[in-house]
Structures are given as C-alpha cells and as structure tokens.
Design an enzyme around this catalytic site. Structure first.
Site, PDB file in Angstrom:
ATOM      1  N   CYS A 120      -3.687   2.914  13.148  1.00 46.95           N
ATOM      2  CA  CYS A 120      -2.266   3.378  12.892  1.00 46.95           C
ATOM      3  C   CYS A 120      -1.997   4.571  13.333  1.00 46.95           C
ATOM      4  CB  CYS A 120      -2.086   3.222  11.251  1.00 46.95           C
ATOM      5  SG  CYS A 120      -2.318   1.612  10.743  1.00 46.95           S
ATOM      6  N   HIS A 255       3.905   7.664   9.560  1.00 47.05           N
ATOM      7  CA  HIS A 255       3.728   6.239   9.839  1.00 47.05           C
ATOM      8  C   HIS A 255       4.185   5.416   8.615  1.00 47.05           C
ATOM      9  CE1 HIS A 255       1.421   2.630  10.171  1.00 47.05           C
ATOM     10  NE2 HIS A 255       0.445   2.867   9.551  1.00 47.05           N
ATOM     11  N   ASN A 285       4.548  -2.862   8.290  1.00 42.95           N
ATOM     12  CA  ASN A 285       3.411  -1.936   8.526  1.00 42.95           C
ATOM     13  C   ASN A 285       3.109  -2.125  10.374  1.00 42.95           C
ATOM     14  OD1 ASN A 285       1.453  -0.237   9.710  1.00 42.95           O
ATOM     15  ND2 ASN A 285       0.173  -0.249   7.654  1.00 42.95           N
TER      16      ASN A 285
HETATM   17  N1  ACO Z   1       1.083 -10.762  -4.059  1.00 46.45           N
HETATM   18  C1  ACO Z   1       0.845 -10.735  -5.604  1.00 46.45           C
HETATM   19  N2  ACO Z   1      -0.272 -10.239  -6.126  1.00 46.45           N
HETATM   20  C2  ACO Z   1      -0.953  -9.614  -5.244  1.00 46.45           C
HETATM   21  C3  ACO Z   1      -0.951  -9.436  -3.778  1.00 46.45           C
HETATM   22  C4  ACO Z   1       0.299  -9.944  -3.252  1.00 46.45           C
HETATM   23  N3  ACO Z   1       0.648 -10.169  -1.839  1.00 46.45           N
HETATM   24  N4  ACO Z   1      -1.716  -8.634  -3.331  1.00 46.45           N
HETATM   25  C5  ACO Z   1      -2.703  -8.597  -4.363  1.00 46.45           C
HETATM   26  N5  ACO Z   1      -2.339  -9.109  -5.533  1.00 46.45           N
HETATM   27  C6  ACO Z   1      -3.087  -8.833  -6.634  1.00 46.45           C
HETATM   28  C7  ACO Z   1      -4.169  -8.519  -6.729  1.00 46.45           C
HETATM   29  O1  ACO Z   1      -4.885  -9.850  -6.699  1.00 46.45           O
HETATM   30  C8  ACO Z   1      -4.567  -7.899  -8.257  1.00 46.45           C
HETATM   31  O2  ACO Z   1      -4.522  -9.104  -9.200  1.00 46.45           O
HETATM   32  P1  ACO Z   1      -5.474  -9.003 -10.470  1.00 46.45           P
HETATM   33  O3  ACO Z   1      -5.065  -7.659 -11.054  1.00 46.45           O
HETATM   34  O4  ACO Z   1      -5.163  -9.913 -11.008  1.00 46.45           O
HETATM   35  O5  ACO Z   1      -6.842  -8.897  -9.642  1.00 46.45           O
HETATM   36  C9  ACO Z   1      -3.187  -7.201  -8.144  1.00 46.45           C
HETATM   37  O6  ACO Z   1      -2.141  -7.816  -7.644  1.00 46.45           O
HETATM   38  C10 ACO Z   1      -3.192  -5.629  -8.201  1.00 46.45           C
HETATM   39  O7  ACO Z   1      -3.772  -5.414  -6.763  1.00 46.45           O
HETATM   40  P2  ACO Z   1      -4.353  -4.218  -6.394  1.00 46.45           P
HETATM   41  O8  ACO Z   1      -4.960  -4.305  -4.846  1.00 46.45           O
HETATM   42  O9  ACO Z   1      -4.785  -3.260  -7.200  1.00 46.45           O
HETATM   43  O10 ACO Z   1      -2.833  -3.755  -6.288  1.00 46.45           O
HETATM   44  P3  ACO Z   1      -2.162  -2.116  -5.784  1.00 46.45           P
HETATM   45  O11 ACO Z   1      -1.418  -1.585  -6.613  1.00 46.45           O
HETATM   46  O12 ACO Z   1      -3.719  -1.261  -5.325  1.00 46.45           O
HETATM   47  O13 ACO Z   1      -1.537  -2.496  -4.471  1.00 46.45           O
HETATM   48  C11 ACO Z   1      -1.542  -2.315  -1.877  1.00 46.45           C
HETATM   49  C12 ACO Z   1      -2.083  -3.099  -3.153  1.00 46.45           C
HETATM   50  C13 ACO Z   1      -0.085  -2.321  -1.973  1.00 46.45           C
HETATM   51  C14 ACO Z   1      -2.364  -2.953  -0.730  1.00 46.45           C
HETATM   52  C15 ACO Z   1      -2.128  -0.794  -2.041  1.00 46.45           C
HETATM   53  O14 ACO Z   1      -3.519  -0.545  -2.544  1.00 46.45           O
HETATM   54  C16 ACO Z   1      -1.725   0.097  -0.980  1.00 46.45           C
HETATM   55  O15 ACO Z   1      -0.514   0.402  -0.720  1.00 46.45           O
HETATM   56  N6  ACO Z   1      -2.669   0.525  -0.395  1.00 46.45           N
HETATM   57  C17 ACO Z   1      -2.539   1.160   0.824  1.00 46.45           C
HETATM   58  C18 ACO Z   1      -3.051   0.272   1.812  1.00 46.45           C
HETATM   59  C19 ACO Z   1      -2.032   0.255   3.026  1.00 46.45           C
HETATM   60  O16 ACO Z   1      -1.004   0.416   3.286  1.00 46.45           O
HETATM   61  N7  ACO Z   1      -2.467  -0.382   4.253  1.00 46.45           N
HETATM   62  C20 ACO Z   1      -1.901  -0.403   5.301  1.00 46.45           C
HETATM   63  C21 ACO Z   1      -3.094  -0.158   6.633  1.00 46.45           C
HETATM   64  S1  ACO Z   1      -3.823   1.547   6.683  1.00 46.45           S
HETATM   65  C22 ACO Z   1      -2.436   2.358   6.966  1.00 46.45           C
HETATM   66  O17 ACO Z   1      -1.513   1.911   7.624  1.00 46.45           O
HETATM   67  C23 ACO Z   1      -2.597   3.671   6.481  1.00 46.45           C
END
Ligand code: ACO
Length: 328
Positions: A120, A255, A285
């Site tokens: 990224c 980004h 993304n």
């Molecule tokens: N729809 C519904 N529920 C979901 C989904 C989905 N698509 N994905 C995960 N869940 C659930 C999980 O299973 C979990 O359920 P549980 O509590 O029953 O186990 C719950 O939602 C919470 O999941 P978390 O992973 O803890 O959610 P979080 O609040 O951390 O959000 C996210 C996840 C959006 C990926 C966040 O961690 C994030 O933004 N991370 C950054 C990652 C990113 O942007 N990566 C891109 C690539 S890297 C870059 O470009 C920089």
C-alpha cells in the site's frame, strides 16, 4: 565550485489521471456473498462501494488507462516519457514487469520501465524513487503509476478481508525542472520499512514458495495500531525538511485504507478534516493505487490547485511506510 545538479532540479507535477474498473460492488452486494452488513462495513471502515475488475481488466490495462489520462491532463505525448515506475503488488504476470507492458501499450520505446513493490506504500515509494532519478539529471520526464487488482488476491469467503479492498489505477507525470522561486515540485520525502511485521499483513503464496498466487491475510487490529502509531514519524520528518506544518499544509492525501485510520492520523498531527481528501467510501482500499486515485479526484473537482502544498502518506504490508510533500 558550483553545487551539484541535484540541488538545482525539482520533480514538478505536470498532470494526474486515473482509471477504475466498470463494475461497482456495493456493501449490499457483499451482504449477499458473506455474513456482513452495510452498517458494520461503514462504521468500521467508511467504505460504501468499490470497483472490481471484470474479464479483460487487469493491472496493466487499468494502469495504461490511468497513464493515458495523466498524459492528456499534462498535455504531453507518451514518447517524451523516459522513466515509467509502476507501484503494484498485483502484476499481470510474475514477469515481465507490468511497467514494461504499460510502456509497450503506450508506444514508448525509449527510456526505462520497472515495477516497484511496497504494497500500500508503493505509490509513495515510487514518487520518491522517481524524484531521485529526476533530480539526479539522469531522466527528464516520468510516469509514476499505482495500479492494482487486489480483488484477485482475496479469499471472497473471508469477510474479515474481502469487504476492505477494491481495484483501480492512478498516475502522475513528473518532470525535472530547474528549481523555481515558487518551489513547485516534490519538496520532501521520507520512507521506512520494518520486515519484522510480515505476519500482520501478507499473502500466503508466491512463485518461490507455493507456486500459487495465494490469498491476502491480515491481523486487522495490529495493522490499525501500527498505521496510527508509527506513521506520524515520517510525516513529521517531511514537515521539518519542507519547513511546513499542519497549519500551512493545504491538502492531506493519505492512503485510503480505512476512514478511522485516516481520521486518527490527521487528528494526531493536528490536520483539520476539511484538508483531508477522502475517497475510501467510493473506492475501498486500492493499495498502491489509492493515493493517485484520490489526487486525480481532488484535482478534477478543483480542490487541489497549482502552487498548493500537498502531503501524501501511506502504510502497507512489510511493514513499509512513507510520506512526501509536493508543492503542486
Ligand atoms: N462483517 C461483519 N462482521 C465482521 C466482519 C465483516 N466484514 N469482519 C469481521 N467481523 C466481526 C469479527 O468476526 C468480530 O466478531 P466477534 O467479535 O464475534 O469475534 C467482530 O466483527 C470484530 O472484529 P475485529 O477484527 O475486532 O474488528 P475491528 O474493530 O478491529 O475492525 C478492521 C476490523 C476494520 C479490519 C480494523 O481492524 C481495521 O481497520 N484494521 C486496519 C486494517 C486495514 O485497513 N488494512 C488494510 C490493509 S493495510 C493498509 O492498507 C494500511
């Protein structure tokens, strides 16, 4: 003794362009495929839709279309380009480089074309690399392209990753020009990498290991923490080098991974949200393509204007991260 030419040349932006696949996939479409909801995706990421490549649309076709748009915006012919750098982690083929395919599609037979892989952060790394080529005096006019088809790396049954990404391409034309009193051009860059973080964001395949393309894997919370926690270092480095701060910056074009990461980073640096260009809602993304896609959108709608100070910034797999300040 006269100063070396590196101090006398600047990499000035001549034009910007972008290209997106035809097909739009909304959060409602994804609700039919995996156990997710529009509410969950919008609240956690700010994403409402993304473009997904269809048959015949590849990283090189999107990159070529973005390059053509940037050349038209710059008002220059393809044959005047002597450097093409394509930032991508999703090349059409393992080799040859996507950059040489785009070079051929544009009808360019001179100069050099190569790919650069920093996930990224790829576009920030590519702008920095092109800037060093141009300011050295070795090359005169560059196409810097970010182009991706991450949809082809995703496990479409994994709701934790498939809702986050989209496909697209963006490009800028940079030209080596004598430094002007207005100081237009790339004025500061700062890059970092730390390979110890591999397991937090990676693809579980490749030619030298599995012989397959593999699927994207991510520990979202760790990526989030790193993105907000460490990235500000490269931004403050750029502020110091350019003699700019959050109050004199005109636009922050980060980004586009996630609205919450962008807002938290801007807040940490004291950059008001009115100065932040956001396209993650429309594009998802798109990895190395996200910054040039956002630049193209903000130039097209008249927000980014000649002479303004723009900061780009990204974090990606590796981890890699970096920032650059460009006086447009
Ligand atoms: N729809 C519904 N529920 C979901 C989904 C989905 N698509 N994905 C995960 N869940 C659930 C999980 O299973 C979990 O359920 P549980 O509590 O029953 O186990 C719950 O939602 C919470 O999941 P978390 O992973 O803890 O959610 P979080 O609040 O951390 O959000 C996210 C996840 C959006 C990926 C966040 O961690 C994030 O933004 N991370 C950054 C990652 C990113 O942007 N990566 C891109 C690539 S890297 C870059 O470009 C920089």
């Amino acid at each position: 003794m006269s100063e070396p030419s590196i101090h006398l040349l600047r990499s000035v932006v001549l034009g910007v362009g972008s290209a997106l696949p035809q097909r739009v996939v909304t959060n409602a479409d994804l609700e039919k495929q995996v156990d997710t909801s529009d509410d969950w995706i919008v609240q956690r990421t700010g994403i409402r839709q993304r473009h997904i490549a269809g048959p015949g649309e590849t990283t090189s076709t999107l990159g070529t279309a973005a390059a053509r748009a940037a050349l038209a915006n710059a008002g220059v012919e393809a044959e005047t380009i002597d450097l093409i750098i394509v930032a991508t982690s999703t090349p059409d083929f393992t080799f040859p480089a996507t950059a040489t395919q785009i070079q051929a599609a544009l009808g360019v037979t001179q100069g050099v074309a190569f790919d650069l892989q920093a996930v990224c952060s790829g576009f920030v790394f590519a702008v920095t690399t092109a800037d060093k080529f141009l300011r050295s005096g070795s090359h005169k006019r560059a196409l810097v392209i970010g182009a991706e088809t991450f949809s082809r790396l995703l496990n479409w049954e994994d709701r934790t990753t498939c809702v986050l990404f989209g496909d697209g391409a963006g490009a800028i034309v940079l030209e080596a020009q004598p430094a002007s009193p207005e100081e237009r051009g790339v004025i500061a860059t700062s890059l970092r990498s730390d390979g110890r973080h591999r397991e937090k964001l990676y693809v579980d395949g490749g030619p030298s290991t599995t012989g397959t393309v593999g699927h994207l894997k991510m520990i979202g919370k760790d990526v989030f923490r790193h993105a907000v926690g460490q990235v500000t270092g490269v931004m403050t480095d750029c502020f110091a080098a350019a003699g700019v701060d959050a109050t004199t910056l005109d636009w922050f074009v980060p980004h586009q991974a996630n609205r919450r990461i962008i807002e938290a980073s801007a807040e940490k640096l004291g950059i008001p949200l009115e100065k932040v260009v956001l396209t993650v809602d429309r594009h998802g993304n798109t990895s190395a393509a996200s910054i040039p896609l956002a630049l193209a959108a903000a130039v097209a709608d008249g927000r980014i204007k000649k002479g303004q100070t723009v900061m780009i910034e990204a974090v990606g797999g590796g981890f890699t991260w970096g920032a650059a300040i460009i006086r447009w």
